[in-house]
Design a protein around this motif. Structure first.
Motif, PDB file in Angstrom:
ATOM      1  N   ALA A 141       2.655  -6.087  -0.155  1.00 12.29           N
ATOM      2  CA  ALA A 141       1.895  -5.340  -1.165  1.00 12.29           C
ATOM      3  C   ALA A 141       1.506  -3.958  -0.631  1.00 12.29           C
ATOM      4  N   HIS A 142       1.075  -3.888   0.616  1.00  7.23           N
ATOM      5  CA  HIS A 142       0.718  -2.594   1.215  1.00  7.23           C
ATOM      6  C   HIS A 142       1.943  -1.678   1.280  1.00  7.23           C
ATOM      7  N   ARG A 145       2.883  -0.248  -2.104  1.00  2.00           N
ATOM      8  CA  ARG A 145       1.988   0.848  -2.500  1.00  2.00           C
ATOM      9  C   ARG A 145       2.408   2.135  -1.811  1.00  2.00           C
ATOM     10  N   SER A 146       2.786   2.050  -0.532  1.00  2.00           N
ATOM     11  CA  SER A 146       3.266   3.233   0.192  1.00  2.00           C
ATOM     12  C   SER A 146       4.550   3.762  -0.434  1.00  2.00           C
ATOM     13  N   ARG A 148       5.539   3.361  -3.541  1.00  2.00           N
ATOM     14  CA  ARG A 148       5.235   3.932  -4.856  1.00  2.00           C
ATOM     15  C   ARG A 148       4.637   5.322  -4.723  1.00  2.00           C
ATOM     16  N   GLY A 149       3.794   5.542  -3.715  1.00  2.00           N
ATOM     17  CA  GLY A 149       3.218   6.868  -3.497  1.00  2.00           C
ATOM     18  C   GLY A 149       4.291   7.896  -3.191  1.00  2.00           C
TER      19      GLY A 149
END
Length: 184
Positions: A141-142, A145-146, A148-149
């Motif tokens: 999940a982390h 998120r990276s 997606r950024g």
């Protein structure tokens, strides 16, 4: 109530672990490599645009600077190309980084397995697999998120570069129109 079938439960957990592991490595290896390739491509495109704009201004500067609109759009295209270049440089490394599955190191898993064995936990394999899957899920999940950024940043960069090229086309059209009117 019949006792749970822990053997089948452990097989299910093994299957889940394998699937989560594949997703984790796809996120770290495949997606990251693709995003790096896109970043490098946009970096080269922006550098090429800056070079072309510089050469065009050097050769046709008098036509570009003679009209306020062509000068404005010319400056805008150069500025957007420079911003695109900077965004590409900023997008290459992951800002929040990737998270590995263990918190401190891979040895923590052997320690966890040993603690389960030492305390004679029933169904220790299932307990260990559940804990391992949970840690993989948190890391996945982390990492997503990276990714997606960085993806948002790269999509923004593509629009900046499209805007730069569009502005350069408008500059060329205005300068060509000025040239046609003055040389007819």
């Amino acid at each position: 109530m019949p006792s749970p079938n822990y053997e089948e439960y452990e097989k299910s957990l093994d299957t889940i672990r394998d699937g989560v592991m594949r997703d984790y490595f796809v996120g770290i290896v495949n997606i990251n490599q693709h995003q790096l390739n896109v970043s490098r491509t946009y970096l080269w495109v922006s550098a090429a645009l800056i070079g072309v704009y510089t050469a065009a201004f050097d050769r046709y500067g008098s036509y570009i600077t003679s009209q306020t609109y062509s000068l404005g759009f010319g400056l805008l295209s150069g500025a957007l190309a420079a911003v695109g270049f900077g965004l590409c440089l900023y997008a290459i490394p992951i800002r929040k980084g990737y998270r590995s599955i263990p918190q401190r190191g891979w040895g923590e898993f052997s320690r966890e397995a040993y603690d389960l064995l030492k305390h004679s936990r029933p169904n220790s394999h299932a307990v260990f697999l559940t804990s391992f899957i949970n840690k993989m899920d948190l890391a996945y999940a982390h990492n997503m998120r990276s990714n997606r950024g960085r993806a948002r940043l790269l999509r923004g960069t593509s629009w900046v570069l499209i805007g730069s090229f569009s502005s350069a086309c408008i500059t060329a059209a205005i300068a060509a129109g000025f040239y046609a009117v003055n040389n007819s």
